[in-house]
Enzyme design. Structure first.
Site, short mmCIF file in Angstrom:
data_model
loop_
_atom_site.label_atom_id
_atom_site.label_comp_id
_atom_site.label_asym_id
_atom_site.label_seq_id
_atom_site.Cartn_x
_atom_site.Cartn_y
_atom_site.Cartn_z
N ALA A 217 0.86 -1.19 0.00
CA ALA A 217 0.00 0.00 0.00
C ALA A 217 0.89 1.23 0.00
O ALA A 217 2.05 1.18 0.42
CB ALA A 217 -0.89 -0.02 1.24
N GLY B 212 0.47 -5.25 0.73
CA GLY B 212 -0.72 -5.28 -0.12
C GLY B 212 -0.44 -5.80 -1.52
O GLY B 212 -1.32 -6.34 -2.18
N GLU C 60 -0.82 -9.38 -1.17
CA GLU C 60 -2.25 -9.67 -0.94
C GLU C 60 -3.02 -9.62 -2.26
O GLU C 60 -3.90 -10.44 -2.50
CB GLU C 60 -2.83 -8.67 0.07
CG GLU C 60 -2.29 -8.92 1.48
CD GLU C 60 -2.80 -7.90 2.48
OE1 GLU C 60 -2.47 -6.71 2.34
OE2 GLU C 60 -3.52 -8.29 3.40
N GLU D 276 4.00 -6.03 6.88
CA GLU D 276 3.26 -5.00 7.60
C GLU D 276 3.68 -4.83 9.05
O GLU D 276 3.68 -3.73 9.58
CB GLU D 276 1.76 -5.31 7.54
CG GLU D 276 1.12 -5.08 6.19
CD GLU D 276 1.22 -6.29 5.28
OE1 GLU D 276 2.02 -7.20 5.54
OE2 GLU D 276 0.49 -6.29 4.27
N1 T1G Z 1 4.63 3.38 -0.06
C1 T1G Z 1 5.10 4.60 -0.42
N2 T1G Z 1 6.39 4.85 -0.77
C2 T1G Z 1 7.23 3.80 -0.75
C3 T1G Z 1 6.83 2.49 -0.40
C4 T1G Z 1 5.46 2.31 -0.04
N3 T1G Z 1 4.97 1.11 0.28
N4 T1G Z 1 7.92 1.68 -0.46
C5 T1G Z 1 8.96 2.45 -0.85
N5 T1G Z 1 8.55 3.72 -1.04
C6 T1G Z 1 9.37 4.85 -1.50
C7 T1G Z 1 10.54 5.12 -0.59
O1 T1G Z 1 10.15 5.98 0.46
C8 T1G Z 1 11.52 5.78 -1.55
O2 T1G Z 1 11.06 7.12 -1.71
C9 T1G Z 1 11.26 5.06 -2.87
O3 T1G Z 1 9.95 4.49 -2.76
C10 T1G Z 1 12.27 3.97 -3.16
O4 T1G Z 1 12.27 3.13 -2.01
C11 T1G Z 1 -2.82 -3.01 3.29
C12 T1G Z 1 -1.09 -1.98 4.92
C13 T1G Z 1 10.20 -2.08 -1.73
C14 T1G Z 1 12.19 -3.14 -0.65
O5 T1G Z 1 6.59 -2.49 3.84
O6 T1G Z 1 10.68 -2.16 1.86
O7 T1G Z 1 0.84 -2.89 2.20
O8 T1G Z 1 13.19 8.29 -1.00
O9 T1G Z 1 14.69 3.56 -1.52
O10 T1G Z 1 15.90 0.29 -1.65
O11 T1G Z 1 -1.82 -4.96 4.02
O12 T1G Z 1 11.12 0.40 -0.47
O13 T1G Z 1 12.74 7.86 -3.43
O14 T1G Z 1 11.34 9.54 -2.16
O15 T1G Z 1 13.36 1.79 -0.25
O16 T1G Z 1 14.83 -0.47 -3.87
C15 T1G Z 1 3.98 -2.78 3.01
C16 T1G Z 1 8.23 -0.90 2.04
C17 T1G Z 1 3.19 -1.51 3.11
C18 T1G Z 1 7.47 -2.17 1.66
C19 T1G Z 1 12.46 -1.22 -2.24
N6 T1G Z 1 5.11 -2.55 2.15
N7 T1G Z 1 9.24 -0.60 1.06
O17 T1G Z 1 13.68 -0.86 -1.65
O18 T1G Z 1 13.95 1.46 -2.69
S1 T1G Z 1 1.83 -1.66 4.22
C20 T1G Z 1 6.37 -2.40 2.66
C21 T1G Z 1 10.44 -1.27 1.06
C22 T1G Z 1 0.70 -2.60 3.36
C23 T1G Z 1 -1.51 -3.75 3.35
C24 T1G Z 1 -0.48 -3.05 4.16
C25 T1G Z 1 11.46 -0.86 0.04
C26 T1G Z 1 11.55 -1.84 -1.14
P1 T1G Z 1 12.16 8.29 -2.11
P2 T1G Z 1 13.65 2.51 -1.51
P3 T1G Z 1 14.70 0.09 -2.51
#
Ligand code: T1G
Length: 702
Positions: A62, A101, A104, A124
């Site tokens: 998400a 998500g 999911e 999450e």
């Molecule tokens: N939402 C918004 N921005 C995100 C994002 C996300 N999920 N993930 C990364 N970014 C932004 C990050 O801030 C950075 O921004 C850019 O993308 C590149 O990221 C309903 C509730 C995927 C392994 O936990 O672990 O889904 O600095 O530098 O090193 O059940 O990003 O460029 O402005 O980290 O290649 C669950 C979190 C959400 C994944 C990639 N998802 N992200 O790593 O790039 S909750 C996560 C990561 C959810 C549902 C629930 C990593 C990555 P900027 P980066 P990277």
């Protein structure tokens, strides 16, 4: 830019999400997917549907930045339900990451194919949440309860191979020879797969209609609760995740999914989730800085590390593990041999902990070239000095480096508190001098404080940060002051610890109170572990009036009687020959009492919450001073330092976020009370604290 495109290719409706950089599932993406699925359902040209993503990855979850705003329809569960209910088979084509998500959504699809090397996980809980779109119900039906509990409570990311083995995905696509055409080739393989899946989706492929996961032995869930209370203590989301997975085995899908949603919505508004979102984005923001122009960066191909002690060998390994050839230079063969032995031990430990394979260890080892000859520095691009923490010794080493290095080589000092401006002023190329304060063990800890001297060029700073990103480090830029950001704040934290000891709190009570607050370790256990003589040296480099010497008199007396902590089997605590803590040393309690009496302290009963307030707010106040002096660029940078370098609880977001969540006005008032009751100048509250949250320096990153 479209965020979800639609086209039919050879009877397959291809819905493509395109929301760089990680295809976060924003409102427009959710809306686009639903529109694409609805169109495919009605499209006579389409017999099946392929859901894919442009760019480097499948959906990474998400859009976290939406969580602090009012929820926007359609919700992620709306998307998931629409996909699963599609009358035509829907296939997910996964590459890069399918997280949260994103996974999911993939599990709502009827089939999942993944490119080799893809990574999948329900992460999450790392954000203080649980899967909120069916993950706690569908994953156990696919991989079984135990695997699902392990993945969800750990926020774990698994490989595509493991996903295939556990039936999370149905097919793997290997990396195809024509790398450049990979996306097209991958699409061709996926289209072929879509044309072969049964037109009538088997009922069991709709996981909400699949039977409950196999019953598990009674007590399994309570065992997980107990295990996670230890491993992920204080993290509410992990306990909720266990509740939701347990419901998948005891309630019909439609009921259990309601429990999941309720738990998710509660956690989404929680302080812990807000704090974990804060630190997630704070780490992404750290290391960035406003540049007047786009600074050039220098190509760094070969580095040298001077000093083969604990820090030098750890730094050398941090570089060699990242694929850099490293010269490891020591003044004598004996010291060099000891360094090489230390590296072998670290490699063996990394293999044992399955952090690296034996092959990776070989590769890393072969990239390190030991030497005692400064002549060998002539073709290196960057040098990191990690010798004895003494300015005179470092100045001599810098002189030798300058004698043999190229004029454009970047030279970094790993000092943890000394004035690097002095080293820069002594250099013929001060613009190339920078600090890189690695945290020990340097091959494991992610944090590096990048110390910007008064002379450092933007090119040098940018190059250093770029290299550290290749090492997968989290960089925080600091100005020059004694102890930079982390150690300067830690001095104020330890000052309160020392005074509390003299006022009547025992080492055990102080350590336990701060451990219960959430710190990874109590401060006196940390002091024993890192060596009381290290901080003793740091204090000796200060003028007496620059710190509250009363607070460290016990520490000093322990060091002077050769009780330096774990390495001498005695410090604040006693240790056996293997370094296992044996408990408080009674003679230390006598030493504390005698010192307190000598200094005129009247022992009293100290409450735990006073210990917490004084130690944590000492951190906050010193951090606020550091912010006001411009040593740190933002409060969030300070949080990144403390969560990654000092074991501050991640679920509290860091000391500055913790203060903001407590209310800056309340914090300022408490500090002023400490100032009036303790009278000493150490509790002068920082201006930005008194200014409260209107002060722009405290802006939140989300
Ligand atoms: N939402 C918004 N921005 C995100 C994002 C996300 N999920 N993930 C990364 N970014 C932004 C990050 O801030 C950075 O921004 C850019 O993308 C590149 O990221 C309903 C509730 C995927 C392994 O936990 O672990 O889904 O600095 O530098 O090193 O059940 O990003 O460029 O402005 O980290 O290649 C669950 C979190 C959400 C994944 C990639 N998802 N992200 O790593 O790039 S909750 C996560 C990561 C959810 C549902 C629930 C990593 C990555 P900027 P980066 P990277």
């Amino acid at each position: 830019m479209m965020t979800a495109e639609y086209q039919v290719i050879e009877g397959v409706a291809v819905v493509t999400v395109d929301n760089p950089p990680v295809n976060a599932i924003s409102q427009t993406v959710r809306d686009g997917i639903i529109k694409g699925i609805d169109r495919a359902s009605a499209d006579p040209e389409a017999q099946s549907v392929l859901l894919r993503c442009e760019g480097k990855t499948f959906m990474a979850g998400a859009d976290i930045s939406e969580f602090d705003k009012p929820a926007l329809a359609p919700s992620l569960p709306d998307v998931v339900n629409c996909i699963e209910a599609c009358p035509k088979p829907v296939v997910a084509l996964i590459h890069g990451y399918a997280l949260g998500g994103g996974l999911e959504i993939a599990m709502a699809c009827h089939y999942r194919i993944a490119q080799e090397g893809a990574k999948l996980g329900l992460t999450e809980t790392n954000l203080g949440l649980i899967p909120g779109a069916g993950g706690t119900q569908r994953l156990p039906r696919l991989v079984g309860v135990s695997k699902a509990l392990d993945m969800i409570t750990g926020g774990k990311i698994i490989s595509s191979e493991e996903a295939l083995e556990s039936k999370l995905v149905d097919k793997l696509i290997g990396h195809l020879p024509e790398k450049s055409d990979e996306p097209q080739n991958m699409l061709k393989v996926a289209l072929n797969y879509c044309q072969k899946v049964p037109q009538q989706t088997p009922v069991l492929r709709r996981l909400s209609q699949a039977p409950m996961p196999h019953q598990v032995a009674e007590g399994v869930f309570d065992e997980w609760r107990t295990k996670m209370h230890k491993r992920k203590r204080n993290l509410n989301a992990v306990q909720s995740a266990i509740d939701a997975v347990e419901a998948s085995t005891k309630q019909p899908f439609d009921e259990a999914i309601k429990l999941e949603r309720n738990l998710f919505m509660l956690l989404r508004e929680s302080q812990q989730a807000k704090a974990l979102r804060h630190i997630f984005f704070a780490e992404k923001k750290a290391g960035q800085f406003n540049t007047k122009s786009v600074p050039s960066t220098q190509k760094i191909q070969k580095v040298a590390v001077i000093g083969a002690g604990t820090m030098g060998t750890g730094i050398a390994m941090a570089f060699s593990n990242a694929g850099y050839p490293v010269l490891l230079l020591e003044k004598s063969h004996v010291a060099l041999e000891q360094g090489i032995t230390r590296i072998e031990k670290m490699l063996a430990s990394s293999i044992k902990r399955e952090k690296i394979t034996a092959a990776q260890a070989d590769k890393s080892r072969n990239l390190i070239t030991p030497t005692t000859d400064y002549q060998s520095l002539q073709d290196v691009d960057m040098v990191i000095e990690a010798v004895f923490e003494d300015l005179e010794v470092k100045s001599q080493v810098f002189a030798q480096i300058h004698e043999h290095c190229r004029s454009d080589a970047i030279i970094a000092s790993n000092t943890s508190y000394l004035d690097i401006n002095v080293l820069a002023m002594g250099s013929p190329y001060p613009e190339n001098i920078i600090g890189m304060h690695f945290f020990s063990p340097a091959n494991i800890m992610k944090l590096v404080e990048v110390i910007r001297t008064d002379y450092c060029s933007e090119a040098t700073l940018t190059t250093a940060i770029k290299v550290l990103k290749h090492l997968n480090k989290v960089s925080v830029i600091s100005g020059v002051c004694h102890g930079f950001i982390g150690n300067r704040m830690y001095q104020s934290y330890q000052r309160e610890v020392g005074l509390l000891l003299l006022e009547g709190a025992s080492p055990k009570q102080i350590d336990q109170a701060l451990y219960n607050f959430g710190m990874a370790m109590g401060p006196l256990s940390v002091a024993d572990m890192s060596g009381l003589d290290i901080s003793y040296m740091m204090r000796k480099s200060l003028n007496k009036e620059d710190y509250d010497s009363r607070a460290f008199l016990v520490h000093d007396r322990l060091v002077e009687s050769n009780r330096k902590g774990r390495k001498t089997h005695s410090g604040f605590y006693k240790y056996d020959e293997n370094g296992k803590k044996l408990g408080t040393d009674p003679s230390v309690l006598q030493l504390i009492a005698a010192t307190a009496s000598e200094l005129g302290f009247q022992p009293r009963e100290v409450k735990d919450n006073e210990i917490i307030d004084r130690c944590i707010l000492a951190l906050v106040n010193e951090g606020a001073h550091i912010l006001d002096e411009g040593i740190a660029a933002s409060a969030s940078d300070i949080d990144v330092v403390y969560v990654n370098g000092y074991g501050f609880p991640r679920h509290l977001g860091g000391p500055m976020h913790y203060a903001q969540a407590s209310g800056l006005d309340h914090v300022a008032k408490t500090i002023d009370q400490f100032s009036s009751s303790y009278g000493d100048r150490w509790w002068k509250s920082a201006a930005s604290l008194r200014a409260g949250s209107q002060n722009g320096k405290w802006e939140e990153v989300v």
